[in-house]
Write a protein that holds these residues in place. Structure first.
Motif, mmCIF file in Angstrom:
data_model
loop_
_atom_site.group_PDB
_atom_site.id
_atom_site.type_symbol
_atom_site.label_atom_id
_atom_site.label_comp_id
_atom_site.label_asym_id
_atom_site.label_seq_id
_atom_site.Cartn_x
_atom_site.Cartn_y
_atom_site.Cartn_z
ATOM 1 N N ALA A 114 25.989 -31.467 30.853
ATOM 2 C CA ALA A 114 26.286 -32.176 29.598
ATOM 3 C C ALA A 114 25.260 -31.756 28.555
ATOM 4 C CB ALA A 114 26.223 -33.680 29.830
ATOM 5 N N LEU A 115 25.724 -31.444 27.349
ATOM 6 C CA LEU A 115 24.854 -30.955 26.288
ATOM 7 C C LEU A 115 24.977 -31.824 25.048
ATOM 8 C CD1 LEU A 115 25.806 -27.168 26.559
ATOM 9 C CD2 LEU A 115 23.756 -28.251 27.488
ATOM 10 N N THR A 116 23.877 -31.957 24.335
ATOM 11 C CA THR A 116 23.919 -32.628 23.037
ATOM 12 C C THR A 116 24.502 -31.645 22.019
ATOM 13 O OG1 THR A 116 21.738 -31.868 22.330
ATOM 14 C CG2 THR A 116 21.814 -33.933 23.609
ATOM 15 N N ARG A 117 24.873 -32.152 20.850
ATOM 16 C CA ARG A 117 25.424 -31.296 19.800
ATOM 17 C C ARG A 117 24.423 -30.208 19.422
ATOM 18 N NH1 ARG A 117 24.668 -31.022 14.523
ATOM 19 N NH2 ARG A 117 23.489 -32.948 14.465
ATOM 20 N N ARG A 118 23.155 -30.544 19.257
ATOM 21 C CA ARG A 118 22.132 -29.575 18.863
ATOM 22 C C ARG A 118 21.891 -28.546 19.966
ATOM 23 N NH1 ARG A 118 20.828 -27.495 14.297
ATOM 24 N NH2 ARG A 118 20.286 -29.430 13.291
ATOM 25 N N GLU A 119 21.912 -28.975 21.235
ATOM 26 C CA GLU A 119 21.748 -28.028 22.342
ATOM 27 C C GLU A 119 22.906 -27.027 22.363
ATOM 28 O OE1 GLU A 119 19.275 -30.898 25.462
ATOM 29 O OE2 GLU A 119 21.457 -30.751 25.611
ATOM 30 N N ARG A 120 24.117 -27.513 22.119
ATOM 31 C CA ARG A 120 25.286 -26.621 22.089
ATOM 32 C C ARG A 120 25.149 -25.612 20.935
ATOM 33 N NH1 ARG A 120 29.470 -26.877 24.877
ATOM 34 N NH2 ARG A 120 29.242 -29.072 25.413
ATOM 35 N N GLU A 121 24.719 -26.087 19.766
ATOM 36 C CA GLU A 121 24.522 -25.187 18.622
ATOM 37 C C GLU A 121 23.469 -24.123 18.940
ATOM 38 O OE1 GLU A 121 23.471 -27.874 15.481
ATOM 39 O OE2 GLU A 121 25.547 -28.470 15.102
#
Length: 195
Positions: A114-121
């Motif tokens: 599971a990733l946060t929005r910033r980690e995905r970016e």
């Protein structure tokens, strides 16, 4: 045997097993695979194991390295049967465990964490060269370039990278960790060409 090179063109044919996480190729006697030729640099190329397979990288040699006739400009993923040329040496890469990955019934890689929005970016920018350039394992952008692309500080990027290393299980602290993170993110489907 996990993988090996079949070495032709320099004496009798021999097999060089890939038993460690890295193997150096060059003219100097200290290399794991020595090719005694003036056409080969003292430290010519590096073969490394990553979670998604073996890669080869030319180390700034004078005469270059080719895989299947094409020059190696950045690290390149090796596939079973690839032909590597270094000076007079012709190396055929064999990885029996990788040969089966093209068949039905092979266990897929684990799902991404599971990733946060910033980690995905951050992963999308980090993996951009992998997805756009066509080369399986180019060098990922530096921390400063990541920070600039995302409009955040370098310390924020380092913090997010530390979380991503933990989430993807990359616990060793070495200079290839960003490359391994990008490779794992692509392999596990955390990022894709569609973004």
């Amino acid at each position: 045997m996990e993988g090996y090179f079949e070495v032709h063109g320099v004496g009798s044919v021999r097999l060089v097993p890939l038993t460690a996480a890295a193997l150096t190729i060059g003219r100097a006697p200290g290399n794991e695979l020595t090719v005694d030729s003036k056409l080969v640099s003292r430290l010519h190329a590096l073969v490394e194991r990553f979670p998604s397979g073996w890669t080869i990288r030319d180390l700034g040699s004078t005469n270059g390295t080719t895989v299947n006739g094409g020059p190696v400009r950045q690290a390149r993923l090796l596939r079973d049967g690839d032909r590597v040329e270094i000076g007079p040496a012709r190396l055929v890469f064999h990885a029996p465990s990788l040969a089966g990955t093209r068949t039905v019934g092979v266990e897929p890689p684990p799902a991404p964490p599971a990733l946060t929005r910033r980690e995905r970016e951050l992963l999308e920018v980090l993996c951009g060269p992998y997805l756009v350039g066509g080369t399986p394992f180019p060098e990922p952008p530096a921390t400063r370039a990541l920070a600039t692309a995302l409009g955040v500080s370098e310390s924020a990027v380092k913090k997010h990278l530390a979380h991503l290393y933990d989430k993807f299980g990359l616990v060793t602290n070495d200079d290839r960790r960003r490359s391994r993170l990008a490779g794992e993110a692509v392999r596990r489907g955390a990022v894709s060409p569609a973004g």
